[in-house]
Design an enzyme around this catalytic site. Structure first.
Site, short mmCIF file in Angstrom:
data_model
loop_
_atom_site.label_atom_id
_atom_site.label_comp_id
_atom_site.label_asym_id
_atom_site.label_seq_id
_atom_site.Cartn_x
_atom_site.Cartn_y
_atom_site.Cartn_z
N ASP A 15 0.54 -1.47 -0.05
CA ASP A 15 0.20 0.00 -0.18
C ASP A 15 0.46 0.94 -0.26
O ASP A 15 1.17 2.49 -0.55
CB ASP A 15 -0.82 -0.33 1.36
CG ASP A 15 -2.46 0.88 0.48
OD1 ASP A 15 -2.21 1.26 0.02
OD2 ASP A 15 -2.96 0.33 2.00
N HIS A 206 -7.37 -0.38 8.93
CA HIS A 206 -6.83 0.06 8.41
C HIS A 206 -6.96 1.68 7.56
O HIS A 206 -8.13 1.83 7.12
CB HIS A 206 -6.87 -1.34 6.80
CG HIS A 206 -6.18 -0.63 5.75
ND1 HIS A 206 -5.22 -1.47 5.11
CD2 HIS A 206 -6.67 0.19 4.77
CE1 HIS A 206 -4.78 -0.99 4.13
NE2 HIS A 206 -5.20 -0.09 3.67
N CYS A 239 -4.06 5.98 -2.54
CA CYS A 239 -4.57 4.94 -3.37
C CYS A 239 -4.60 5.22 -4.66
O CYS A 239 -5.64 6.44 -4.95
CB CYS A 239 -6.39 4.77 -3.28
SG CYS A 239 -7.05 3.55 -4.24
C1 LIG Z 1 -9.08 -6.25 -10.89
C2 LIG Z 1 -8.15 -6.32 -12.49
C3 LIG Z 1 -7.25 -7.06 -12.79
C4 LIG Z 1 -9.08 -6.43 -13.18
O1 LIG Z 1 -8.07 -6.22 -14.20
P1 LIG Z 1 -8.75 -5.80 -15.97
O2 LIG Z 1 -7.72 -5.01 -16.99
O3 LIG Z 1 -10.12 -4.45 -15.76
O4 LIG Z 1 -9.58 -6.54 -16.74
P2 LIG Z 1 -9.79 -8.20 -17.74
O5 LIG Z 1 -9.66 -9.69 -16.30
O6 LIG Z 1 -10.37 -7.49 -19.09
O7 LIG Z 1 -8.01 -8.62 -17.71
C5 LIG Z 1 -7.14 -7.28 -19.19
C6 LIG Z 1 -5.74 -7.43 -18.56
O8 LIG Z 1 -5.03 -7.88 -17.70
C7 LIG Z 1 -4.70 -8.72 -17.73
N1 LIG Z 1 -4.34 -9.00 -16.02
C8 LIG Z 1 -6.12 -9.44 -15.08
N2 LIG Z 1 -5.71 -9.99 -13.95
C9 LIG Z 1 -4.62 -10.02 -14.16
C10 LIG Z 1 -3.23 -9.75 -12.90
N3 LIG Z 1 -4.22 -10.40 -11.29
N4 LIG Z 1 -2.11 -10.26 -13.22
C11 LIG Z 1 -1.57 -9.69 -14.26
N5 LIG Z 1 -2.46 -9.43 -14.98
C12 LIG Z 1 -3.97 -9.67 -15.20
C13 LIG Z 1 -5.50 -9.87 -18.22
O9 LIG Z 1 -4.82 -11.09 -18.23
C14 LIG Z 1 -6.05 -9.10 -19.16
O10 LIG Z 1 -4.22 -9.11 -20.11
P3 LIG Z 1 -4.27 -8.03 -21.55
O11 LIG Z 1 -5.56 -9.77 -22.19
O12 LIG Z 1 -5.17 -7.41 -21.87
O13 LIG Z 1 -2.77 -8.42 -21.87
C15 LIG Z 1 -7.49 -4.73 -13.08
O14 LIG Z 1 -8.82 -4.23 -12.93
C16 LIG Z 1 -6.72 -4.82 -11.76
O15 LIG Z 1 -5.22 -4.31 -11.45
N6 LIG Z 1 -6.69 -3.66 -10.73
C17 LIG Z 1 -5.96 -3.04 -9.56
C18 LIG Z 1 -6.38 -3.01 -8.13
C19 LIG Z 1 -5.80 -2.41 -7.58
O16 LIG Z 1 -3.96 -2.82 -7.18
N7 LIG Z 1 -5.89 -1.39 -6.54
C20 LIG Z 1 -5.01 -0.94 -5.52
C21 LIG Z 1 -5.08 -1.84 -4.09
S1 LIG Z 1 -6.79 -1.47 -4.03
C22 LIG Z 1 -6.44 -0.42 -2.12
O17 LIG Z 1 -5.44 0.10 -2.52
C23 LIG Z 1 -6.89 -0.19 -1.03
C24 LIG Z 1 -6.74 -1.27 0.35
C25 LIG Z 1 -6.51 -2.55 0.19
O18 LIG Z 1 -5.54 -1.17 -0.03
C26 LIG Z 1 -7.96 -1.24 1.31
C27 LIG Z 1 -7.98 0.56 1.71
O19 LIG Z 1 -6.27 1.05 1.54
O20 LIG Z 1 -9.10 0.33 2.09
#
Ligand SMILES: CC(C)(COP(=O)([O-])OP(=O)([O-])OC[C@H]1O[C@@H](n2cnc3c(N)ncnc32)[C@H](O)[C@@H]1OP(=O)([O-])[O-])[C@@H](O)C(=O)NCCC(=O)NCCSC(=O)C[C@@](C)(O)CC(=O)[O-]
Length: 299
Positions: A15, A206, A239
């Site tokens: 994070d 958190h 974030c």
């Molecule tokens: C959810 C997804 C994966 C959907 O990913 P997407 O791009 O919306 O959708 P998709 O499923 O259609 O996939 C598109 C492309 O992404 C690839 N892909 C799909 N999944 C993966 C994966 N796991 N690893 C690597 N590649 C991946 C997939 O293979 C494809 O590749 P392409 O065919 O275009 O070459 C995307 O929207 C994403 O990664 N989002 C980022 C989310 C994130 O990290 N956010 C920040 C952290 S959360 C947070 O901060 C809150 C928290 C937890 O801290 C709590 C708080 O603070 O409250």
């Protein structure tokens, strides 16, 4: 009554670093993780197996896990948004994985590119895989005290999601004030809603510190029986989907509070403080821990 012991979940390497604008050297990430483990922190979120296009700072999570010189007794965890993320985490050797839902449709769409219901379907797949491989599963709920896009969030939705994540097999739910807007009153209202249905030992807090309320919210949560606190060394973070939100409450500040309250936590504040000072120096940014700044300026 306050708990006798609090477990810290150190989220700085994930994070804390996920939103950094510049490139972070793998060696710096590893040095940070090693220093945090050496400081006695036993739960360290080391990376995220998310789409690297959306969160480039986490693209090297495989290399991070490969480079960790493990300390016995430390659990190195990672975020896994879907089956693909789980497979990457498992291959990389993560000890624990975390799924992350949001208590806001708007935030779910921005963060995960899908609705809450769709995200829960994806998480159920991760949960099944985690169970098959006997990998512990943690759950997050973001925006529990407010959403950057839709404002107020109802505790009833948090309760529904928390129960669904627990039913999937999460051993603990971390309640995220993603944009740090909540106050002690909001924290109390949320926990009053959840605690009749979910035991306190299944919940963590958190708190991001955008409005300077992180420690106060944590103190209120401790008073209500919560004994797991997420925090980020030097208050690093933010974030990518919540513009203007600052990092988590600083680990050093939480440790200073716990020390003052006589609550056991097992970490060495001075070592954490030096880990924080070093990564801030490497990133060329100021330290957001008030306790660390005060202690470091002492002659
Ligand atoms: C959810 C997804 C994966 C959907 O990913 P997407 O791009 O919306 O959708 P998709 O499923 O259609 O996939 C598109 C492309 O992404 C690839 N892909 C799909 N999944 C993966 C994966 N796991 N690893 C690597 N590649 C991946 C997939 O293979 C494809 O590749 P392409 O065919 O275009 O070459 C995307 O929207 C994403 O990664 N989002 C980022 C989310 C994130 O990290 N956010 C920040 C952290 S959360 C947070 O901060 C809150 C928290 C937890 O801290 C709590 C708080 O603070 O409250």
């Amino acid at each position: 009554m306050l708990p006798a012991r609090v477990d810290i979940v150190e989220v700085g390497p994930r994070d804390g670093l996920q939103n950094e604008p510049g490139t972070i050297a793998l060696a710096d990430k590893l040095a940070l993780i090693h220093a945090l483990a050496d400081a006695g922190l036993t739960r360290i979120e080391a990376g995220a197996f998310v789409n690297p296009k959306w969160v480039p700072q986490m693209a090297d999570s495989e290399a991070v896990f490969a480079g960790i010189e493990r300390t016995l007794g430390v659990r190195y965890s990672a975020l896994t948004p879907n089956r693909k993320g789980f497979e990457r985490a498992q291959a990389a050797g993560a000890d624990e994985v975390a799924i992350f839902a949001a208590a806001s449709e708007a935030f779910s769409e921005k963060n995960l590119n899908c609705s809450i219901a769709e995200s829960l379907d994806r998480f159920a797949e991760v949960a099944r895989a985690a169970r098959e491989h006997a990998i512990p599963l943690r759950g997050y709920i973001s925006c529990v005290l407010g959403c950057p896009y839709s404002g107020e969030v109802e505790p009833t939705l948090c309760l529904d999601i928390a129960q669904e994540l627990l039913a999937m097999g999460c051993y603990e739910i971390s309640l995220g004030d993603t944009i740090g807007v909540g106050t002690a009153a909001h924290t109390e209202r949320l926990l009053e809603h959840l605690l009749p249905h979910i035991h306190a030992d299944k919940l963590a807090v958190h708190m991001h510190d955008t409005y300077g309320q992180g420690l106060t919210n944590i103190y209120r949560a401790l008073q209500m029986g919560i004994a797991v606190v997420d925090s980020s060394v030097a208050g690093l973070g933010g974030c990518p989907y919540a513009k203007g939100a600052s990092g988590n409450v600083a680990t050093e500040d939480v440790l200073y509070l716990l020390n003052g309250l006589g609550i056991e936590h097992g970490a060495d504040l001075h070592k954490v403080m030096h880990a924080g000072a070093r990564i801030c120096e490497r990133l060329n940014k100021s330290n957001n821990s008030r306790a660390a700044k005060a202690l470091l300026s002492k002659p």
